[in-house]
Design an enzyme around this catalytic site. Sequence first.
Site, mmCIF file in Angstrom:
data_model
loop_
_atom_site.group_PDB
_atom_site.id
_atom_site.type_symbol
_atom_site.label_atom_id
_atom_site.label_comp_id
_atom_site.label_asym_id
_atom_site.label_seq_id
_atom_site.Cartn_x
_atom_site.Cartn_y
_atom_site.Cartn_z
ATOM 1 N N GLU A 162 0.823 -1.210 0.000
ATOM 2 C CA GLU A 162 0.000 0.000 0.000
ATOM 3 C C GLU A 162 0.861 1.266 0.000
ATOM 4 O O GLU A 162 0.540 2.244 -0.694
ATOM 5 C CB GLU A 162 -0.924 -0.013 1.211
ATOM 6 C CG GLU A 162 -1.967 1.088 1.215
ATOM 7 C CD GLU A 162 -3.000 0.869 2.302
ATOM 8 O OE1 GLU A 162 -4.140 0.486 1.964
ATOM 9 O OE2 GLU A 162 -2.674 1.070 3.492
ATOM 10 N N GLU A 165 2.241 1.761 -3.392
ATOM 11 C CA GLU A 165 1.165 2.235 -4.261
ATOM 12 C C GLU A 165 0.908 3.722 -4.039
ATOM 13 O O GLU A 165 0.741 4.499 -4.997
ATOM 14 C CB GLU A 165 -0.106 1.424 -3.982
ATOM 15 C CG GLU A 165 -1.278 1.800 -4.871
ATOM 16 C CD GLU A 165 -2.555 1.057 -4.502
ATOM 17 O OE1 GLU A 165 -3.559 1.246 -5.208
ATOM 18 O OE2 GLU A 165 -2.556 0.295 -3.505
ATOM 19 N N CYS A 183 -8.598 -1.891 3.742
ATOM 20 C CA CYS A 183 -8.522 -3.103 4.567
ATOM 21 C C CYS A 183 -9.782 -3.351 5.378
ATOM 22 O O CYS A 183 -9.925 -4.421 5.981
ATOM 23 C CB CYS A 183 -7.303 -3.059 5.481
ATOM 24 S SG CYS A 183 -7.143 -1.540 6.405
ATOM 25 N N SER A 203 -7.269 1.857 -2.463
ATOM 26 C CA SER A 203 -6.025 1.104 -2.658
ATOM 27 C C SER A 203 -6.369 -0.290 -3.153
ATOM 28 O O SER A 203 -7.337 -0.909 -2.696
ATOM 29 C CB SER A 203 -5.257 1.002 -1.339
ATOM 30 O OG SER A 203 -4.236 0.042 -1.434
ATOM 31 N N LYS A 242 -15.583 -9.446 8.145
ATOM 32 C CA LYS A 242 -14.588 -10.317 7.523
ATOM 33 C C LYS A 242 -15.226 -11.619 7.042
ATOM 34 O O LYS A 242 -14.711 -12.277 6.136
ATOM 35 C CB LYS A 242 -13.453 -10.629 8.505
ATOM 36 C CG LYS A 242 -12.568 -9.434 8.839
ATOM 37 C CD LYS A 242 -11.772 -8.961 7.647
ATOM 38 C CE LYS A 242 -10.862 -7.794 7.992
ATOM 39 N NZ LYS A 242 -10.143 -7.254 6.825
ATOM 40 N N GLU A 245 -16.036 -10.714 3.677
ATOM 41 C CA GLU A 245 -14.838 -10.549 2.849
ATOM 42 C C GLU A 245 -14.366 -11.865 2.257
ATOM 43 O O GLU A 245 -14.007 -11.931 1.077
ATOM 44 C CB GLU A 245 -13.715 -9.923 3.682
ATOM 45 C CG GLU A 245 -12.419 -9.721 2.905
ATOM 46 C CD GLU A 245 -11.324 -9.099 3.741
ATOM 47 O OE1 GLU A 245 -10.159 -9.550 3.632
ATOM 48 O OE2 GLU A 245 -11.606 -8.158 4.506
ATOM 49 N N GLU A 250 -12.822 -12.897 -5.847
ATOM 50 C CA GLU A 250 -11.610 -12.272 -6.376
ATOM 51 C C GLU A 250 -10.489 -12.190 -5.338
ATOM 52 O O GLU A 250 -9.333 -11.927 -5.686
ATOM 53 C CB GLU A 250 -11.924 -10.868 -6.912
ATOM 54 C CG GLU A 250 -12.276 -9.829 -5.874
ATOM 55 C CD GLU A 250 -13.746 -9.848 -5.472
ATOM 56 O OE1 GLU A 250 -14.157 -8.946 -4.722
ATOM 57 O OE2 GLU A 250 -14.472 -10.778 -5.895
ATOM 58 N N CYS A 396 -10.556 -1.351 14.454
ATOM 59 C CA CYS A 396 -10.878 -2.762 14.700
ATOM 60 C C CYS A 396 -11.029 -3.065 16.186
ATOM 61 O O CYS A 396 -11.731 -4.008 16.564
ATOM 62 C CB CYS A 396 -9.805 -3.658 14.092
ATOM 63 S SG CYS A 396 -9.577 -3.422 12.325
#
Length: 476
Positions: A162, A165, A183, A203, A242, A245, A250, A396
């Site tokens: 990241e 990037e 994230c 990102s 999550k 997720e 993908e 979190c």
Amino acid sequence: MVDVKKLKQAKLKENLKKKLDESIRVFVDEKNPCLFRDVSKCIKCGRCKQMCEEATGLGEYYGVNKQGTIDVCIGCGQCTLACGVNALREKASYRKVLEELNNFDKVLVVSTAPAVRVALAEEFGFDVGLYDEGKMVTALRMLGFDYVFDVTFGADLTIMEEANELVNRITKKEGKLPMFTSCCPSWVRFVELFEPSLIPNLSTAKSPISMQGAIIKTYFARQKRKKPEDIVHVVITPCTSKKYEITREELSVSDDFGYMPGIKDVDYVLTTRELAHLIRRQNIPYGNLYDGNFDEICQRGSGGGVIFGSTGGVMQAALREAHYILTGKEPTDHILKLEKVRGMEGVKEDEVNIGGATVKVAVVNGIRNAHELIKKIKNKTADYDFIEVMTCRGGCAGGGGQPKVKNVDDFIRKKRGDALYLKDEGLEIRSAHKNPEIKKIYEEFLERPLSDISKMLLHTKYFDRSDEIKFKGDRK
């Protein structure tokens, strides 16, 4: 003979009851991958809907769960923390994990996120915010896992990718600014549903658990001479979202790496609460356990990986790495602390000078606070280079899968987050590039950040899903 009039009246009564239920509680159906409602326990107090609106603002800004709109959930799970009768909870996976733990033909791997270790002990009567990594590791071994890994390793991988990037977007104009963190799966789902024009700003770096999953099903599998389909990877997180997720196809790429199609990089997600339930169910005396250590390969993360679990932490970790990329020097004390992006304010801002360049950053603490910031960006009345967004207040550490307390407030969220920051300050390695395990995996496997193999395994793409939230009257 069928009494048509009575049937119509019964149907009308049923529809009125359904409308009443929907008006006082959040919508959770059987297809929701994150949350479950036990209707037999629900007392229709309305606290879940109140919490949803306070935490997300989706009804106020987008009309979610209001008459005439499609019901939608971003999976953050804050409503479960508000439910005092346990009618709303995470969609449980612990039973399936228990079955896997009895499957001796599989290699059982567990990875645990940083925010779990500052909350798990609360479930066993310890003080809020106790950093308790050692007992947690031992408990996971006693449950039967063959390998216990630390997701802070995956967090360091995320930062390596990241930060590079971000530097490329700023210096080489390779991608749109501001760049948003990616994230938090509830934030990503929010963008895809409600603000798809911002998809190019996200990102492309995967979250720590998704990066760690890709490494375990490829690099680790090769190291242990195992097929990825013979590895069961469980992740313990503070997050209900999550669970959504890991359903995104993908994000599972080990099948694209020449293995059996359909292999998931992360097989199951358990929340902090579910782990505590498993420990109690298996009669493990948590308070009397010795301190265990994580296994090698994904054994350690830097201090930057540890603070991923607190609001502002991802921003700080990324800027530490960006500073090193641009200057070749270790981050200054100012960049190591970045006190302006810490704390429980809704939106926190700072400007950081890196190698002569000024990088403007913002941290959004709780997704409700993102709405006005997004407006300013669209209207070009605010100018940033990098923005961290966490759906849950406190990051979190305040996730929807954390222990339930009588009143979840900012004091509790901050205590957990402060414990992570304190741990970071005491570590010798505080930046991802200094982590010897990170150096090793790039040398042996990934080559370098943003290499072809890194892009394949550690990056992802996003989709415009706004058609899911059209007005009911518009849907065919």
